[in-house]
Design a protein around this motif. Sequence first.
Motif, PDB file in Angstrom:
ATOM      1  N   GLY A 210      34.201  44.550  39.638  1.00 60.33           N
ATOM      2  CA  GLY A 210      35.214  45.127  38.766  1.00 60.33           C
ATOM      3  C   GLY A 210      35.303  46.634  38.892  1.00 60.33           C
ATOM      4  N   ASP A 211      35.462  47.296  37.740  1.00 64.47           N
ATOM      5  CA  ASP A 211      35.688  48.742  37.726  1.00 64.47           C
ATOM      6  C   ASP A 211      34.413  49.512  37.428  1.00 64.47           C
ATOM      7  OD1 ASP A 211      38.502  48.154  37.819  1.00 64.47           O
ATOM      8  OD2 ASP A 211      38.372  47.702  35.673  1.00 64.47           O
ATOM      9  N   GLY A 254      48.623  49.611  43.978  1.00 70.80           N
ATOM     10  CA  GLY A 254      47.938  49.971  42.739  1.00 70.80           C
ATOM     11  C   GLY A 254      46.561  49.347  42.566  1.00 70.80           C
ATOM     12  N   ILE A 255      45.994  48.822  43.636  1.00 71.64           N
ATOM     13  CA  ILE A 255      44.654  48.222  43.551  1.00 71.64           C
ATOM     14  C   ILE A 255      43.601  49.312  43.798  1.00 71.64           C
ATOM     15  CG2 ILE A 255      43.105  46.495  44.570  1.00 71.64           C
ATOM     16  CD1 ILE A 255      45.705  45.057  45.573  1.00 71.64           C
ATOM     17  N   ARG A 293      42.445  43.770  39.637  1.00 72.43           N
ATOM     18  CA  ARG A 293      42.851  45.177  39.690  1.00 72.43           C
ATOM     19  C   ARG A 293      42.034  45.954  40.705  1.00 72.43           C
ATOM     20  NH1 ARG A 293      42.282  44.948  34.269  1.00 72.43           N
ATOM     21  NH2 ARG A 293      40.225  45.888  34.505  1.00 72.43           N
ATOM     22  N   SER A 294      40.775  45.491  40.909  1.00 74.17           N
ATOM     23  CA  SER A 294      39.855  46.191  41.793  1.00 74.17           C
ATOM     24  C   SER A 294      39.592  45.380  43.046  1.00 74.17           C
ATOM     25  CB  SER A 294      38.515  46.417  41.094  1.00 74.17           C
ATOM     26  OG  SER A 294      38.690  47.240  39.978  1.00 74.17           O
ATOM     27  N   ALA A 295      39.227  46.104  44.084  1.00 67.96           N
ATOM     28  CA  ALA A 295      38.887  45.451  45.344  1.00 67.96           C
ATOM     29  C   ALA A 295      37.835  46.312  46.040  1.00 67.96           C
ATOM     30  CB  ALA A 295      40.128  45.301  46.211  1.00 67.96           C
ATOM     31  N   GLY A 296      37.500  45.946  47.256  1.00 65.39           N
ATOM     32  CA  GLY A 296      36.563  46.768  47.996  1.00 65.39           C
ATOM     33  C   GLY A 296      35.610  45.962  48.834  1.00 65.39           C
ATOM     34  N   ALA A 308      27.734  36.537  54.524  1.00 67.62           N
ATOM     35  CA  ALA A 308      28.497  37.393  53.613  1.00 67.62           C
ATOM     36  C   ALA A 308      28.845  36.559  52.401  1.00 67.62           C
ATOM     37  CB  ALA A 308      29.759  37.889  54.307  1.00 67.62           C
ATOM     38  N   LEU A 309      29.205  37.221  51.316  1.00 69.27           N
ATOM     39  CA  LEU A 309      29.602  36.479  50.121  1.00 69.27           C
ATOM     40  C   LEU A 309      30.808  37.148  49.474  1.00 69.27           C
ATOM     41  CD1 LEU A 309      29.039  34.147  48.109  1.00 69.27           C
ATOM     42  CD2 LEU A 309      27.642  35.749  46.809  1.00 69.27           C
ATOM     43  N   GLU A 310      31.667  36.302  48.938  1.00 67.50           N
ATOM     44  CA  GLU A 310      32.928  36.755  48.343  1.00 67.50           C
ATOM     45  C   GLU A 310      32.746  37.240  46.908  1.00 67.50           C
ATOM     46  OE1 GLU A 310      32.191  33.631  49.495  1.00 67.50           O
ATOM     47  OE2 GLU A 310      32.887  32.075  48.133  1.00 67.50           O
ATOM     48  N   THR A 311      31.695  38.014  46.629  1.00 64.49           N
ATOM     49  CA  THR A 311      31.475  38.552  45.286  1.00 64.49           C
ATOM     50  C   THR A 311      32.802  39.070  44.703  1.00 64.49           C
ATOM     51  OG1 THR A 311      30.575  40.398  46.575  1.00 64.49           O
ATOM     52  CG2 THR A 311      29.036  39.068  45.366  1.00 64.49           C
ATOM     53  N   GLN A 312      33.039  38.717  43.437  1.00 65.83           N
ATOM     54  CA  GLN A 312      34.380  38.916  42.871  1.00 65.83           C
ATOM     55  C   GLN A 312      34.788  40.386  42.886  1.00 65.83           C
ATOM     56  OE1 GLN A 312      35.589  36.200  39.859  1.00 65.83           O
ATOM     57  NE2 GLN A 312      36.389  37.787  38.537  1.00 65.83           N
ATOM     58  N   THR A 313      35.981  40.616  43.338  1.00 68.98           N
ATOM     59  CA  THR A 313      36.636  41.924  43.527  1.00 68.98           C
ATOM     60  C   THR A 313      36.045  42.745  44.677  1.00 68.98           C
ATOM     61  OG1 THR A 313      35.259  43.276  42.017  1.00 68.98           O
ATOM     62  CG2 THR A 313      37.170  42.131  41.033  1.00 68.98           C
TER      63      THR A 313
END
Length: 475
Positions: A210-211, A254-255, A293-296, A308-313
């Motif tokens: 998240g943020d 806007g991400i 809203r967040s990524a990275g 690898a793992l798709e940890t949220q955001t």
Amino acid sequence: MTRPRRQPARRRGVGLRRDTVLATLPVAVAAVIGAAGPTAADTTGAPGAGDPYFPLSGNGGYHVRHYDLTLRYDTSSRHLDGEAVLTARATQNLSRFDLDLQGLKVSGVTVDGAPAAFRRVGQELVVTSRHTLRTGRNFRVTVAYNGTPKPVTDPDGSTDGWIPTDDGAFVAGEPQGAMTWFPANNHPKDKASYDFTITVPQGRTAVANGDLLAQRTTHGRTTFRWRETQPMASYLATATIGNFEVEQYTTRDGIHVYNAVDPREASAAAPVLKQLPSVLAWESKLFGPYPYRSAGSIVDHAPDTGYALETQTRPLYDSAPDLNTLVHENTHQWFGDSVSLTSWKDIWLNEGFATYTEWLYAEQHGGDSAQKTFDADYARPASDPLWAYPPGDPGSGKNIFGTPVYVRAAMTLHELRKAVGDGDFFRILRAWTAGHRDGHGTTAQFVRLAEGTSGKRLAGLFHTWLYARGKPNSA
Ligand code: TRP
Ligand code: ZN
């Protein structure tokens, strides 16, 4: 590799169940006992969420709405101090319930501020509250704990959870490892929002989901506060710690992007991470708006991990990813993270879609067509591991990350696409992500959606590709 597993039947058998007792008593007596209210047996939350592959993962009797985790990690001694505050809602009357926690020492548990009795039985932290929590009641559990977290070994021999590295920890919890670093209702059925407050030695960075709300250094330590407001499965939570170079920017859509990269991986990672905004924009065209809203990205240097793992955001990579892996893990933000499993048996809904998107990416960016990729895989002989078991029914937790779950499931989607045509195929994908956003989806729901959208009977196709044993005959 084989960790002793307790039989769920043993714990559930403790005490007589009330319905058994009532059945053997005269009606009048039974009515009196019934009027006396719930007995211990039927106010006990189940030790598992009912997953056939991981019977002790998750728990019954409550839903966690929010986790507030405060962690302090000493990267040299590898000691973790933690406090977890869970805000939950009882889904049955509860005098006793379980959390999942593997290893570590628990120093205290409270329920609504009052000290509660607890004991440890394998991965179950059994909490007995002072008063029975009535169905529908909101309650708050705090757990104070500490120790040296160790990853779990999964049925397929891989490790997950809190995995120490030379400069911190690689924290990836699929399918079971969240419980190695916080007490949880550890099954994707139960999604919650999260707050993380993570304190590490100055110079190290702690990255969660998240943020990033705040980052403050005092007395040689830095505290990072992270917040994920959208529902998240416990296995997608991370608190990865290391020596990281950090990059932050906002995309045209806007991400908010936050990339943390181990300097040893930086030069290899840079050209791939640069593609993130265009990959997310391309995936948004295919699947509908990016669900967060967040990524990275978190690019760690964890050479022994192997995945690898798709940890949220914010997907987590054990080394600099290639473009396929970046595409794959970010596809999971729609398929797996926003739309989650209700059972590990349905894992193809995650891995088949992420793999097929790699094929689509190649097709639309000057590489092989999906048909060509399909043909090359289909050419594998009947003895190939690809055909070892059907992706819709992998059979056990040992098989959930095997080739059929990735590749034959991607082939299933290709067959679907050919059967319904591109228009309906992508309509189905967008209806899926929109209709189940921040929630869950099952295989049966997906099949129904595909049939409803296309107006075609597809039971035969899904039977052949998802459920039939052995190599399917060519269509
Ligand atoms: N879900 C990951 C991916 O494909 C893979 C993964 C996570 C995995 N944990 C694992 C594979 C444990 C094997 C073992 O993106
Ligand atoms: Zn995947």
